[in-house]
Design an enzyme around this catalytic site. Structure first.
Site, PDB file in Angstrom:
ATOM      1  N   GLN A 125       0.831  -1.270  -0.088  1.00 15.59           N
ATOM      2  CA  GLN A 125       0.130  -0.107   0.144  1.00 15.59           C
ATOM      3  C   GLN A 125       0.917   1.268   0.238  1.00 15.59           C
ATOM      4  O   GLN A 125       1.560   1.639   1.025  1.00 15.59           O
ATOM      5  CB  GLN A 125      -0.921   0.007   1.326  1.00 15.59           C
ATOM      6  N   GLY A 126       0.919   1.787  -1.224  1.00 16.88           N
ATOM      7  CA  GLY A 126       1.895   3.085  -1.183  1.00 16.88           C
ATOM      8  C   GLY A 126       1.083   4.348  -0.952  1.00 16.88           C
ATOM      9  O   GLY A 126       0.459   5.082  -1.766  1.00 16.88           O
ATOM     10  N   TYR A 127       0.630   4.585   0.461  1.00 13.96           N
ATOM     11  CA  TYR A 127      -0.212   5.948   0.845  1.00 13.96           C
ATOM     12  C   TYR A 127       0.827   6.690   1.495  1.00 13.96           C
ATOM     13  O   TYR A 127       0.873   7.941   1.015  1.00 13.96           O
ATOM     14  CB  TYR A 127      -1.398   5.354   1.757  1.00 13.96           C
ATOM     15  N   SER A 128       1.471   6.366   2.765  1.00 12.14           N
ATOM     16  CA  SER A 128       2.190   7.287   3.535  1.00 12.14           C
ATOM     17  C   SER A 128       3.376   8.025   2.805  1.00 12.14           C
ATOM     18  O   SER A 128       3.823   7.178   1.904  1.00 12.14           O
ATOM     19  CB  SER A 128       2.457   6.760   4.667  1.00 12.14           C
ATOM     20  N   SER A 160       4.629  -1.315   3.943  1.00 13.65           N
ATOM     21  CA  SER A 160       4.899  -2.873   4.604  1.00 13.65           C
ATOM     22  C   SER A 160       5.003  -3.877   3.432  1.00 13.65           C
ATOM     23  O   SER A 160       4.113  -3.720   2.392  1.00 13.65           O
ATOM     24  CB  SER A 160       3.493  -3.123   5.387  1.00 13.65           C
ATOM     25  N   GLU A 243     -15.652  -8.030   9.091  1.00 13.96           N
ATOM     26  CA  GLU A 243     -16.050  -7.715  10.319  1.00 13.96           C
ATOM     27  C   GLU A 243     -14.922  -6.954  10.884  1.00 13.96           C
ATOM     28  O   GLU A 243     -13.875  -7.107  10.683  1.00 13.96           O
ATOM     29  CB  GLU A 243     -16.294  -8.885  11.166  1.00 13.96           C
ATOM     30  N   GLU A 378      -3.568   8.891  18.797  1.00 12.86           N
ATOM     31  CA  GLU A 378      -4.228  10.473  19.047  1.00 12.86           C
ATOM     32  C   GLU A 378      -5.599  10.415  17.887  1.00 12.86           C
ATOM     33  O   GLU A 378      -6.282  10.963  18.244  1.00 12.86           O
ATOM     34  CB  GLU A 378      -3.143  11.428  18.536  1.00 12.86           C
TER      35      GLU A 378
HETATM   36  C1  LIG Z   1       4.384  -0.974  11.219  1.00  8.78           C
HETATM   37  C2  LIG Z   1       3.699   0.141  10.433  1.00  8.78           C
HETATM   38  C3  LIG Z   1       3.410  -0.233   9.064  1.00  8.78           C
HETATM   39  C4  LIG Z   1       2.883   0.779   8.047  1.00  8.78           C
HETATM   40  N1  LIG Z   1       2.481   0.261   6.844  1.00  8.78           N
HETATM   41  C5  LIG Z   1       2.079   0.905   6.075  1.00  8.78           C
HETATM   42  C6  LIG Z   1       2.006   0.767   4.622  1.00  8.78           C
HETATM   43  O1  LIG Z   1       2.273  -0.391   4.341  1.00  8.78           O
HETATM   44  N2  LIG Z   1       1.588   1.729   3.858  1.00  8.78           N
HETATM   45  C7  LIG Z   1       1.166   2.925   4.333  1.00  8.78           C
HETATM   46  O2  LIG Z   1       1.016   3.841   3.234  1.00  8.78           O
HETATM   47  N3  LIG Z   1       1.517   3.514   5.223  1.00  8.78           N
HETATM   48  C8  LIG Z   1       2.115   2.450   6.104  1.00  8.78           C
HETATM   49  N4  LIG Z   1       2.521   2.747   7.855  1.00  8.78           N
HETATM   50  C9  LIG Z   1       2.261   4.399   8.048  1.00  8.78           C
HETATM   51  C10 LIG Z   1       1.008   4.778   8.773  1.00  8.78           C
HETATM   52  O3  LIG Z   1      -0.150   4.762   8.205  1.00  8.78           O
HETATM   53  C11 LIG Z   1       1.476   6.092   9.438  1.00  8.78           C
HETATM   54  O4  LIG Z   1       2.757   5.950  10.323  1.00  8.78           O
HETATM   55  C12 LIG Z   1       0.603   6.522  10.234  1.00  8.78           C
HETATM   56  O5  LIG Z   1      -0.713   7.190   9.436  1.00  8.78           O
HETATM   57  C13 LIG Z   1       0.955   8.263  11.150  1.00  8.78           C
HETATM   58  O6  LIG Z   1       1.520   8.964  10.274  1.00  8.78           O
HETATM   59  P1  LIG Z   1       2.947   9.382  10.338  1.00  8.78           P
HETATM   60  O7  LIG Z   1       3.954   8.400  10.611  1.00  8.78           O
HETATM   61  O8  LIG Z   1       3.144  10.283   9.199  1.00  8.78           O
HETATM   62  O9  LIG Z   1       2.853  10.481  11.552  1.00  8.78           O
HETATM   63  P2  LIG Z   1       2.138  11.814  11.709  1.00  8.78           P
HETATM   64  O10 LIG Z   1       0.773  11.917  11.215  1.00  8.78           O
HETATM   65  O11 LIG Z   1       3.250  12.730  11.331  1.00  8.78           O
HETATM   66  O12 LIG Z   1       2.223  12.173  13.571  1.00  8.78           O
HETATM   67  C14 LIG Z   1       3.286  12.466  14.025  1.00  8.78           C
HETATM   68  C15 LIG Z   1       2.346  12.475  15.549  1.00  8.78           C
HETATM   69  O13 LIG Z   1       1.466  13.638  15.797  1.00  8.78           O
HETATM   70  C16 LIG Z   1       0.335  13.014  15.950  1.00  8.78           C
HETATM   71  N5  LIG Z   1      -0.699  13.822  15.244  1.00  8.78           N
HETATM   72  C17 LIG Z   1      -0.910  13.952  13.980  1.00  8.78           C
HETATM   73  N6  LIG Z   1      -2.085  14.590  13.476  1.00  8.78           N
HETATM   74  C18 LIG Z   1      -2.655  14.781  14.807  1.00  8.78           C
HETATM   75  C19 LIG Z   1      -3.780  15.393  14.928  1.00  8.78           C
HETATM   76  N7  LIG Z   1      -4.766  15.855  14.163  1.00  8.78           N
HETATM   77  N8  LIG Z   1      -4.472  15.317  16.169  1.00  8.78           N
HETATM   78  C20 LIG Z   1      -3.716  14.981  17.149  1.00  8.78           C
HETATM   79  N9  LIG Z   1      -2.312  14.515  16.983  1.00  8.78           N
HETATM   80  C21 LIG Z   1      -1.822  14.296  15.881  1.00  8.78           C
HETATM   81  C22 LIG Z   1       0.404  11.556  15.697  1.00  8.78           C
HETATM   82  O14 LIG Z   1      -0.637  10.976  16.708  1.00  8.78           O
HETATM   83  C23 LIG Z   1       1.729  11.143  16.072  1.00  8.78           C
HETATM   84  O15 LIG Z   1       1.894  11.078  17.406  1.00  8.78           O
HETATM   85  C24 LIG Z   1       2.899   2.162   8.355  1.00  8.78           C
HETATM   86  C25 LIG Z   1       3.271   2.628   9.821  1.00  8.78           C
HETATM   87  C26 LIG Z   1       3.789   1.484  10.716  1.00  8.78           C
HETATM   88  C27 LIG Z   1       4.234   1.968  12.120  1.00  8.78           C
END
Ligand SMILES: Cc1cc2nc3c(=O)[nH]c(=O)nc-3n(C[C@H](O)[C@H](O)[C@H](O)COP(=O)(O)OP(=O)(O)OC[C@H]3O[C@@H](n4cnc5c(N)ncnc54)[C@H](O)[C@@H]3O)c2cc1C
Length: 394
Positions: A125-128, A160, A243, A378
């Protein structure tokens, strides 16, 4: 409230148990399963599940799934978890397949669904992106039209299974001038395309699960768009009626606590456990035992809402995700105390055999990511506050 199975549910549970009894041994990982086993178990196990449509239990039968009701899926997931067996599928079954089934063309369905159902094709999944996670709509990877192709440039992160995947579902920006949710398109990307570089990211638990993926002038044919151009954001929300109780997670939490209690009982006097001399740890174990029971009740509540009302509960699922993932961290912290210094041994690198096969230490480190992946704690609290409790946005 009656937690007992109806006669139909009991019959289905018996069918799943019989299957597990007869085929469960196939889940044992063999050398030729390689790293892919990490993302769904052994090839033989996938094959056994595929023969019954159980690789994709929630998909409609016409697309090769099992068409199970929400309650049947719950029972299926519950029994697999009790038997500590993996469920294959991942991104392919949970995201790519449903999006193709609902929004894909006939050609796309014919081309991609069989490889998902057989377990042959792993998807990622290429989202983040480095600047887009919780605020996913801020993504900057660009896709620019060039004749019958799009040219992709940019970077994804935390992908991942990206190093094992045959295909990626990719969100890329096709209209930089539109409001941020509206200029995003949903692509299927062949991971063998020239211009893609996958770089490993090794996590805290010292495993290679996720990656950085770089796109440098990667050509993707137009026919690889799912749905319409610039409508990708709305497609990314597509799921079938899975589910959402996370029964597997809550059973796993209970089993981990039970393992620790057993270990503590058996090792109370041989110096491996601090338990006998530390009533505080005893109390901690009791706390975790009670909390694991609460997590299981949350799973029951969610599945009963979903089965009765036909909709996936929004804020209740967020409550369960928040509670379950933070509980996981508490359980493995307690686990490290129960195991004492021996708990620090690593099953992969250290000579002496670690207690409980090194799983507690591994999960102690790995569970840190539980409160980030799939939406951080959060973000779950924000969902509960606004959708569940009617509080104003922060
Ligand atoms: C093990 C693992 C597997 C993953 N696999 C994939 C994958 O296959 N494909 C993919 O696309 N992504 C994947 N991800 C990414 C994951 O979706 C993101 O890490 C997650 O959505 C958080 O985004 P970020 O890391 O950019 O943190 P950020 O969004 O930058 O957040 C940083 C901090 O700020 C806080 N924060 C951010 N916004 C808010 C808000 N509005 N209110 C309060 N607090 C806030 C967060 O809670 C966090 O503590 C994976 C992550 C992990 C850990």
């Amino acid at each position: 409230m009656d937690f007992r199975d109806t006669p139909e549910e009991a019959a289905f549970r018996a069918e799943v148990r019989k299957f597990i009894e007869e085929e469960g041994h196939k889940a044992r990982i063999r050398d030729d399963d390689g790293e892919r086993a990490f993302f769904g178990g052994s090839k033989e196990w996938t094959k056994a599940l595929a023969a019954r449509g159980w690789v994709a239990p929630a998909w409609p039968k016409e697309y090769g799934g099992a068409g199970l009701s929400v309650m049947q899926q719950f029972i299926f997931n519950w029994e697999l978890a009790e038997a500590r067996l993996p469920r294959p599928g991942g991104i392919a079954v949970g995201f790519a397949g449903p999006t193709l089934i609902v929004h894909g063309t006939e050609e796309q369905k014919k081309k991609y669904l069989p490889g998902i159902l057989s377990g042959e094709d792993i998807w990622c999944q290429g989202y983040s992106e480095p600047g887009a996670g919780s605020d996913l709509a801020a993504l900057q990877t660009r896709a620019v039209r060039d004749g019958d192709d799009y040219i992709i440039n940019g970077q994804k992160i935390w992908t991942s299974g990206g190093h094992l995947a045959r295909y990626m579902i990719l969100l890329a920006r096709t209209d930089p001038d539109a409001p941020k949710h509206r200029g995003i398109t949903y692509f299927i990307v062949d991971m063998k395309s020239p211009g893609i570089t996958v770089r490993p990211l090794v996590n805290l638990a010292y495993t290679h699960e996720f990656n950085e993926v770089f796109f440098e002038d990667v050509r993707v044919p137009r026919e690889n768009i799912i749905g319409e151009e610039n409508r990708g954001w709305y497609l990314a929300q597509t799921t079938l009626s899975f589910e959402r109780s996370n029964i597997g997670g809550s059973v796993g939490a209970r089993q981990a606590v039970e393992d620790l209690i057993k270990f503590a009982r058996e090792n109370a006097t041989n110096g491996q456990s601090t338990l006998a001399h530390n009533p505080a740890i005893r109390h901690e174990l009791v706390e975790r035992y009670v909390e694991a029971g609460v997590a299981q009740m949350m799973s029951f509540k969610i599945v009963s809402i979903q089965a009765k009302e036909g909709v996936a509960p929004g804020h209740e699922a967020a409550v369960a995700k928040l509670y379950g993932t933070e509980l996981n961290q508490r359980i493995y912290r307690t686990g490290m105390k129960v195991l004492g210094l021996y708990g620090q041994l690593d099953a992969r690198t250290d000579g002496p055999k670690p207690p409980l096969r090194g799983r507690i230490k591994y999960m102690y480190l790995r569970s840190v990511a539980n409160t980030i992946e799939g939406g951080t704690s959060e973000i779950q609290r924000n969902i509960i506050a606004t959708r569940g409790l009617g509080l104003p946005r922060g």
